[in-house]
Design an enzyme around this catalytic site. Structure first.
Site, PDB file in Angstrom:
ATOM      1  N   TYR A   1      19.404   9.798  29.711  1.00  0.00           N
ATOM      2  CA  TYR A   1      20.461  10.065  29.923  1.00  0.00           C
ATOM      3  C   TYR A   1      20.328  11.517  29.047  1.00  0.00           C
ATOM      4  O   TYR A   1      18.650  11.524  27.599  1.00  0.00           O
ATOM      5  CB  TYR A   1      21.884  10.124  29.443  1.00  0.00           C
ATOM      6  CG  TYR A   1      21.896   9.397  28.142  1.00  0.00           C
ATOM      7  CD1 TYR A   1      21.296   8.038  27.770  1.00  0.00           C
ATOM      8  CD2 TYR A   1      22.764  10.000  26.688  1.00  0.00           C
ATOM      9  CE1 TYR A   1      21.456   6.990  26.496  1.00  0.00           C
ATOM     10  CE2 TYR A   1      22.837   9.249  26.046  1.00  0.00           C
ATOM     11  CZ  TYR A   1      22.401   7.612  25.865  1.00  0.00           C
ATOM     12  OH  TYR A   1      22.424   6.929  24.661  1.00  0.00           O
TER      13      TYR A   1
ATOM     14  N   LYS B   1      15.630   6.442  26.595  1.00  0.00           N
ATOM     15  CA  LYS B   1      16.543   6.806  26.051  1.00  0.00           C
ATOM     16  C   LYS B   1      17.933   7.268  27.314  1.00  0.00           C
ATOM     17  O   LYS B   1      18.141   7.472  28.218  1.00  0.00           O
ATOM     18  CB  LYS B   1      17.076   8.492  25.974  1.00  0.00           C
ATOM     19  CG  LYS B   1      18.764   9.367  25.380  1.00  0.00           C
ATOM     20  CD  LYS B   1      19.183  10.331  24.510  1.00  0.00           C
ATOM     21  CE  LYS B   1      20.260  10.472  24.086  1.00  0.00           C
ATOM     22  NZ  LYS B   1      21.150   9.231  23.610  1.00  0.00           N
TER      23      LYS B   1
ATOM     24  N   GLU C   1      17.177   1.221  12.564  1.00  0.00           N
ATOM     25  CA  GLU C   1      17.920   3.292  12.985  1.00  0.00           C
ATOM     26  C   GLU C   1      19.477   2.288  13.199  1.00  0.00           C
ATOM     27  O   GLU C   1      19.477   1.180  12.862  1.00  0.00           O
ATOM     28  CB  GLU C   1      17.214   3.272  13.926  1.00  0.00           C
ATOM     29  CG  GLU C   1      17.114   2.945  15.340  1.00  0.00           C
ATOM     30  CD  GLU C   1      17.193   4.019  16.825  1.00  0.00           C
ATOM     31  OE1 GLU C   1      17.718   5.265  16.248  1.00  0.00           O
ATOM     32  OE2 GLU C   1      17.371   3.665  18.020  1.00  0.00           O
TER      33      GLU C   1
ATOM     34  N   LEU D   1      14.545   5.523  18.815  1.00  0.00           N
ATOM     35  CA  LEU D   1      15.087   7.112  19.480  1.00  0.00           C
ATOM     36  C   LEU D   1      14.101   7.941  18.286  1.00  0.00           C
ATOM     37  O   LEU D   1      14.166   8.005  17.534  1.00  0.00           O
ATOM     38  CB  LEU D   1      16.090   7.026  20.405  1.00  0.00           C
ATOM     39  CG  LEU D   1      16.243   7.753  21.077  1.00  0.00           C
ATOM     40  CD1 LEU D   1      15.463   7.778  22.014  1.00  0.00           C
ATOM     41  CD2 LEU D   1      17.702   8.970  20.667  1.00  0.00           C
TER      42      LEU D   1
HETATM   43  C1  LIG Z   1      19.958   5.153  19.236  1.00  0.00           C
HETATM   44  C2  LIG Z   1      20.246   6.156  18.317  1.00  0.00           C
HETATM   45  N1  LIG Z   1      18.827   6.293  16.938  1.00  0.00           N
HETATM   46  C3  LIG Z   1      19.213   7.944  16.661  1.00  0.00           C
HETATM   47  C4  LIG Z   1      20.168   8.962  17.887  1.00  0.00           C
HETATM   48  C5  LIG Z   1      20.000  10.039  18.009  1.00  0.00           C
HETATM   49  O1  LIG Z   1      19.290  11.051  18.560  1.00  0.00           O
HETATM   50  P1  LIG Z   1      20.051  12.616  18.601  1.00  0.00           P
HETATM   51  O2  LIG Z   1      18.891  12.962  17.025  1.00  0.00           O
HETATM   52  O3  LIG Z   1      18.298  13.171  19.400  1.00  0.00           O
HETATM   53  O4  LIG Z   1      20.875  12.421  18.759  1.00  0.00           O
HETATM   54  C6  LIG Z   1      20.967   8.302  19.050  1.00  0.00           C
HETATM   55  C7  LIG Z   1      21.209   9.610  20.112  1.00  0.00           C
HETATM   56  O5  LIG Z   1      22.134   8.891  20.548  1.00  0.00           O
HETATM   57  C8  LIG Z   1      20.541   7.004  19.045  1.00  0.00           C
HETATM   58  O6  LIG Z   1      21.334   6.432  20.381  1.00  0.00           O
END
Ligand SMILES: Cc1ncc(COP(=O)(O)O)c(C=O)c1O
Length: 285
Positions: free
Chosen positions: A35, A149, A181, A205
């Site tokens: 997603y 993701k 994270e 991620l």
């Molecule tokens: C586990 C995780 N880390 C980091 C992020 C941040 O990613 P982004 O800046 O692309 O929204 C998300 C966003 O949903 C996430 O689910």
């Protein structure tokens, strides 16, 4: 709620009966899908190409056959926003599952992937931007491909629920003593004017907001080190913040019961947050 949604290649009225999922959809059975969440400002997509790069990467890593080309999905997403007359701030949610098949761990390589997208209004998190949030350290129980993701978010679901039930906005994951994270955001600490954040590898991620923050920090001459740091080193942080597509840059004021640094919200975090706010309007389409 908006009036239309994307259901495979068509834009349909947003009603459950217009987008029925089979019990044999692998997304339903195994979380076998991917997603994206894309921010919309004034009815336009923010860094759409970066999100599509990550979406195609996620599908490729899981050997999901893309049900659209990049040009096709761009055109469909823009039509979705236009048909909803959506000119506000919002979020697009897009998911792709591997397809339908009688239940079996082993997937058929020829399946037709199934996808949908919706657009939702999103109010700016003004209170969090201003006052910051608290996070709580939790052991990372997720799998080792956090760079994908994937729809399969049970580790994040359990951790975020536990954190929020205990009055924290996010769990802050650590694994092998190293800070990784948060449950739905990337995490940073600032020490002596330098931003430290985990490298974009399989343990986190690779956030789109993270990528933009690193670029903006360089424009502001704030050094960024993409290296792991430990839970012990975190205790010495002057400032901390987190980033995610819907939230942009959010200060972290407490880790469990301990206040971060000597400010409620630190000056470097504030500078970056304000600069990010200003610069979101540069990368819209
Ligand atoms: C586990 C995780 N880390 C980091 C992020 C941040 O990613 P982004 O800046 O692309 O929204 C998300 C966003 O949903 C996430 O689910």
């Amino acid at each position: 709620m908006t009036e239309c949604m994307l259901w495979n290649h068509e834009i349909v009225e947003r009603k459950p009966e217009n987008a029925l999922v089979s019990f044999e959809d692998r997304g339903y059975q195994f979380g076998d899908g991917v997603y994206e969440v894309i921010r919309i400002y004034d009815g336009k997509f923010h860094v759409l190409d970066w999100h599509l790069d990550r979406l195609f990467y996620s599908m490729e890593q899981l050997a999901i056959r893309p049900p659209f080309t990049r040009t096709e999905i761009k055109e469909l997403l823009k039509r979705l926003v236009a048909q909803n007359n959506f000119t506000a701030d919002g979020k697009l949610y897009l998911q792709v599952t591997r397809g339908m098949q009688p239940r079996d761990h082993v997937y058929d390589e020829e399946l037709d992937a199934i996808f949908y997208a919706t657009v939702n209004k999103f109010d700016q998190p003004l209170e969090k931007w201003e006052n910051g949030v608290r996070v709580t350290l939790q052991e990372d129980i997720r799998w080792l491909r956090c760079d994908i993701k994937s729809l399969n978010l049970l580790g994040n679901v359990l951790a975020r629920t536990k954190a929020q039930r205990n009055g924290f906005y996010e769990p802050l994951f650590y694994r092998d003593g190293m800070v990784r994270e948060c449950g739905a955001s990337n995490f940073y600490m600032i020490k002596d004017g330098t931003i430290h954040t985990h490298p974009a590898n399989n343990y986190i991620l690779g956030g789109i907001t993270r990528k933009k923050v690193i670029k903006l920090a360089s424009e502001l001459d704030i050094p960024v080190v993409e290296e792991m740091f430990s839970v012990e080193e975190l205790q010495e942080a002057d400032e901390c913040f987190l980033t995610a597509t819907p939230m942009e840059v959010v200060p972290v004021t407490h880790i469990d019961e301990n206040q971060v640094g000597s400010h409620t919200v630190g000056p470097v975090t504030r500078q970056l947050q304000q600069y990010y706010r200003k610069r979101v309007y540069d990368d819209l389409e």
